[in-house]
Design an enzyme around this catalytic site. Structure first.
Site, PDB file in Angstrom:
ATOM      1  N   GLY A 294       0.813  -1.204   0.000  1.00 23.98           N
ATOM      2  CA  GLY A 294       0.000   0.000   0.000  1.00 23.98           C
ATOM      3  C   GLY A 294       0.845   1.253   0.000  1.00 23.98           C
TER       4      GLY A 294
ATOM      5  N   ALA B 100       3.809  -2.616   3.571  1.00 23.27           N
ATOM      6  CA  ALA B 100       3.585  -3.833   2.795  1.00 23.27           C
ATOM      7  C   ALA B 100       3.054  -4.918   3.729  1.00 23.27           C
ATOM      8  CB  ALA B 100       4.870  -4.296   2.130  1.00 23.27           C
TER       9      ALA B 100
ATOM     10  N   ASP C 274      -5.966  -3.720  -5.639  1.00 18.80           N
ATOM     11  CA  ASP C 274      -6.442  -4.211  -4.355  1.00 18.80           C
ATOM     12  C   ASP C 274      -7.933  -4.564  -4.416  1.00 18.80           C
ATOM     13  OD1 ASP C 274      -6.955  -1.493  -4.778  1.00 18.80           O
ATOM     14  OD2 ASP C 274      -6.892  -1.005  -2.646  1.00 18.80           O
ATOM     15  N   ARG C 275      -8.691  -3.830  -5.234  1.00 21.32           N
ATOM     16  CA  ARG C 275     -10.113  -4.153  -5.411  1.00 21.32           C
ATOM     17  C   ARG C 275     -10.265  -5.494  -6.134  1.00 21.32           C
ATOM     18  NH1 ARG C 275     -12.968   0.811  -8.188  1.00 21.32           N
ATOM     19  NH2 ARG C 275     -14.827  -0.463  -7.757  1.00 21.32           N
TER      20      ARG C 275
ATOM     21  N   THR D 215      -8.981   4.353   3.504  1.00 20.53           N
ATOM     22  CA  THR D 215      -8.959   5.782   3.194  1.00 20.53           C
ATOM     23  C   THR D 215     -10.236   6.174   2.470  1.00 20.53           C
ATOM     24  OG1 THR D 215      -6.562   5.704   3.021  1.00 20.53           O
ATOM     25  CG2 THR D 215      -7.664   7.610   2.068  1.00 20.53           C
TER      26      THR D 215
ATOM     27  N   THR E  27     -20.186  21.183  19.310  1.00 17.96           N
ATOM     28  CA  THR E  27     -19.747  21.168  17.911  1.00 17.96           C
ATOM     29  C   THR E  27     -18.966  19.885  17.606  1.00 17.96           C
ATOM     30  OG1 THR E  27     -19.674  23.574  17.816  1.00 17.96           O
ATOM     31  CG2 THR E  27     -18.399  22.385  16.162  1.00 17.96           C
TER      32      THR E  27
END
Length: 239
Positions: free
Chosen positions: A8, A12, A92-93, A116, A168
């Protein structure tokens, strides 16, 4: 013994497999750590999926490994890739849906990779990968709220935010966290209305945040990408 590498942006992930069984898992944060490990590894086959490092260079470190494969859009797969732009598809997908096919053959599956970005990847019961969706991930949403406004603060995930925030900070946590959970539940519900036998598989770094919060029955498989890479490796080594 076979070795699968998921490289990535920051590290790794390495899986050592005996056939289909994952027997060892390691994480390396730099090429200098990974190189001696591969140079001293003796095995049958290696496969690498990389979004950051030169995959051919990394594969060359496995000097004692008999066969070496690099996952690209042209490498033969144990599934049919029906994506209209295969060269733009993240490797990766691809590995994730191949892992799903190995887990649940001849069954429709939705792979949700919570990292991410949140990616949704659908494989039908005939082994055809049709595509899915990409959405901003948990931390990306918190960052966006702060970056694209003048006064809203940078907030960290809480993990179990109440529906009604009373500050908030807690309002941002409620909006981001509860909104993302509702989004995933809604998308899974739409898929299930079309594919009643659907298996939903959750993977990625944010698995712990989601696995007990989603309404739909899911299978949490943190090492799905490594298992998928191994499945692709076995498919190519046999042929």
């Amino acid at each position: 013994m076979n070795i699968a590498i998921d490289y990535g942006n920051s590290s790794a992930k390495v899986g050592v497999f005996d056939g289909h069984e994952l027997v060892e898992r390691k994480i390396f944060t730099s090429p200098e750590q990974l190189r001696p490990f591969l140079q001293n590894f003796s095995g049958d086959c290696l496969i690498i999926s990389s979004v950051s490092q030169d995959a051919a260079e990394v594969a060359s470190w496995g000097v004692h490994i008999k066969k070496r494969f690099i996952l690209t859009s042209s490498l033969p797969l144990p599934i049919e890739n029906r994506y209209s732009t295969p060269k733009t598809l993240g490797v990766d997908r691809l590995a994730g849906v191949c892992g799903a096919q190995a887990l649940f053959p001849k069954t429709s599956a939705l792979v949700i990779d919570a990292g991410t970005c949140i990616t949704f990847d659908f494989l039908d019961s005939g082994g055809n990968f049709l595509g899915g969706a990409i959405s901003p991930g948990l931390r990306m949403r918190f960052q966006a709220v702060h970056t694209f406004t003048k006064r809203l603060p940078q907030v960290e995930p809480k993990g179990n935010s109440p529906l009604i925030g009373d500050s908030t900070e807690s309002c941002i946590q409620s909006g981001v966290e509860n909104g993302l959970v509702a989004e995933i539940d809604g998308i899974v519900s739409q898929y299930r209305s079309l594919f009643p036998d659907l298996k939903v598989i959750l993977t990625g770094g944010d698995v712990p945040f989601f696995e007990n919060r989603l309404k739909a029955p899911i299978f949490a498989v943190p090492e799905l990408v490594l298992s998928g890479l191994n499945s692709i490796l076995i498919h190519n080594a046999r042929s």
